[in-house]
Design a protein around this motif. Structure first.
Motif, PDB file in Angstrom:
ATOM      1  N   ASP A  62      -7.220  39.908  -3.589  1.00 14.28           N
ATOM      2  CA  ASP A  62      -8.621  40.093  -3.219  1.00 14.28           C
ATOM      3  C   ASP A  62      -8.703  41.073  -2.050  1.00 14.28           C
ATOM      4  OD1 ASP A  62     -11.522  39.358  -3.232  1.00 14.28           O
ATOM      5  OD2 ASP A  62     -10.985  38.659  -1.214  1.00 14.28           O
ATOM      6  N   LEU A  63      -7.783  40.914  -1.107  1.00 12.00           N
ATOM      7  CA  LEU A  63      -7.715  41.869   0.015  1.00 12.00           C
ATOM      8  C   LEU A  63      -7.475  43.289  -0.510  1.00 12.00           C
ATOM      9  CD1 LEU A  63      -7.291  42.832   2.974  1.00 12.00           C
ATOM     10  CD2 LEU A  63      -4.992  41.874   2.872  1.00 12.00           C
ATOM     11  N   TRP A  64      -6.498  43.430  -1.395  1.00 13.43           N
ATOM     12  CA  TRP A  64      -6.207  44.760  -1.968  1.00 13.43           C
ATOM     13  C   TRP A  64      -7.448  45.329  -2.663  1.00 13.43           C
ATOM     14  CZ3 TRP A  64      -1.939  48.100  -2.277  1.00 13.43           C
ATOM     15  CH2 TRP A  64      -0.750  47.651  -1.689  1.00 13.43           C
ATOM     16  N   GLU A  65      -8.111  44.483  -3.445  1.00 13.20           N
ATOM     17  CA  GLU A  65      -9.238  44.994  -4.235  1.00 13.20           C
ATOM     18  C   GLU A  65     -10.412  45.426  -3.349  1.00 13.20           C
ATOM     19  OE1 GLU A  65     -11.227  42.312  -6.967  1.00 13.20           O
ATOM     20  OE2 GLU A  65     -11.096  43.832  -8.543  1.00 13.20           O
ATOM     21  N   ARG A  66     -10.715  44.620  -2.337  1.00 12.74           N
ATOM     22  CA  ARG A  66     -11.817  45.001  -1.441  1.00 12.74           C
ATOM     23  C   ARG A  66     -11.478  46.285  -0.688  1.00 12.74           C
ATOM     24  NH1 ARG A  66     -11.986  41.463   2.517  1.00 12.74           N
ATOM     25  NH2 ARG A  66     -10.519  40.000   1.597  1.00 12.74           N
ATOM     26  N   ALA A  67     -10.249  46.333  -0.168  1.00 10.65           N
ATOM     27  CA  ALA A  67      -9.831  47.514   0.598  1.00 10.65           C
ATOM     28  C   ALA A  67      -9.865  48.764  -0.285  1.00 10.65           C
ATOM     29  CB  ALA A  67      -8.431  47.285   1.158  1.00 10.65           C
TER      30      ALA A  67
END
Ligand code: IPM
Ligand code: MN
Length: 359
Positions: free
Chosen positions: A198-203
């Motif tokens: 989720d962190l990767w996708e938002r970033a």
């Protein structure tokens, strides 16, 4: 006239044999464009460890930091327990020199057979950007109640926003520079790893929207990525992913591009010292037989030249390789095929080095 200082780490098994050919071709191509290389060899590897008990001294790390680049053969020795040399040399250099990008092109060259049916060089040409220092490789975790039925083992997938952002930025910039389909695919597992990916996708979307509006963003779960790498490899331009997923999908990538004999990679610190290597192992059973394909190592040298900004010399290595492949001297890349063709590690290196003068 450009001059570079390069550290050579031949390593174990067939590493020294392939690196010798890599350096031969690198110097031949560079020489044509007035670029020179000064090389310093280090003996880090299994033999040194068995003789001295030392894997990689701290002073070695400090010395490596002073070069313009590092060129590695292979790490892994049959008499040394797996993990000691891989962690003590390869991973230690990656981490301590903060080589946070593992750049792995998946490109099928002409005349190289791919196991993927009905696909050719026009279909297989993408790059995997693997985050190279964090994730499951961070080394956080532990074990309790060892050797009891209640033993528990934890290995944590750790990512900071900063680690994710710097990797994504590199991948976006590479996609822009390649100028192929201008498409960057994030490969993750947002359906299960709901914190880290989720962190990767938002970033990914925040950075893309803000700084790279010209780059198309795509997302694929990692399991689906492996499926499409085989079924529709032409869909990919640049793939960006975390460390563990990147490790796994690039072995598949190596097969798609024809095998370990051609797969090269770069451990890149865009602000520091980078290390280039053939992805394959040290093939101990073939050591000293002069039968291992040096093409992967030669392509690692091409990546090194490219990284140093020596575009003409890098292009020359690639053209020389293609000329060699098209001259019909090889029917394949395996040890058996090399023997059948009456070729050898040295003969392949010599032939490609000769082509650098003619392309
Ligand atoms: C690679 C290798 C390494 C890794 C091992 C040897 C530590 O598999 O370069 O892909 O896991 O990164
Ligand atoms: Mn691997």
């Amino acid at each position: 006239m450009a001059k570079y200082n390069i550290a050579l780490l031949p390593g174990d098994g067939t590493g020294p044999e392939v690196l010798r050919e890599g350096v031969k071709v690198l110097k031949a191509a560079a020489g044509r464009f007035g670029v020179t290389f000064e090389t310093t060899e280090y003996d880090f590897g299994g033999d040194r460890f068995l003789a001295t008990g030392e894997v990689l001294p701290d002073s070695g790390i400090e010395e490596l930091k002073k070069f313009d680049g590092i060129y590695l053969g292979a790490i892994g020795h049959p008499e040394v327990k797996p993990g000691i040399l891989e962690k003590g040399i390869l991973l230690r250099v990656r981490f301590e020199l903060d080589q946070y990008i593992n750049l792995r092109p998946v490109k099928l060259y002409p005349s190289i057979p791919t196991p993927v049916k009905d696909k050719g060089p026009e279909d297989i040409d993408f790059v995997v950007v693997r985050e190279n220092c964090g994730g499951l490789y961070t080394g956080l975790g532990g074990v309790a109640r060892k050797d009891t039925p209640h033993e528990v083992a934890v290995q944590e997938m750790v990512y900071t926003r900063q680690e994710v952002d710097r990797c994504l930025r590199y991948a976006f910039e590479l996609t822009r520079k390649r100028d192929k389909d201008k498409t960057l695919t994030l490969s993750g597992k947002t359906n299960v790893l709901t914190y880290v990916y989720d962190l990767w996708e938002r970033a990914f979307h925040e950075m893309g929207e803000r700084d790279f509006p010209d780059i198309k963003r795509d997302y694929a779960h990692v399991d689906a990525t492996t499926m499409w790498m085989v079924k529709n490899p032409e869909w990919f331009d640049v793939i960006v992913t975390g460390n563990m997923f990147g490790d796994i999908i690039t072995d598949l990538g190596a097969m798609v591009q024809g095998g370990m004999g051609v797969a090269a990679g770069g451990n890149v610190n865009p602000e520091g010292v980078s290390m280039f290597e053939p992805i394959g192992g040290s093939a101990p059973k073939y050591t000293g037989q002069n039968v291992i394909n040096p093409i992967a190592c030669i392509l690692a040298g091409q990546m090194l030249l490219d990284h140093l900004g020596e575009d003409e010399a890098a292009g020359c290595v690639e053209k020389a390789l293609v000329a060699f492949l098209e001259s019909d001297l090889l029917q394949g890349l395996s040890v058996r095929e090399i023997k059948q063709a009456g070729m050898s590690t040295t003969k392949i290196g010599d032939a490609i080095a000769e082509w650098t003068a003619k392309v």
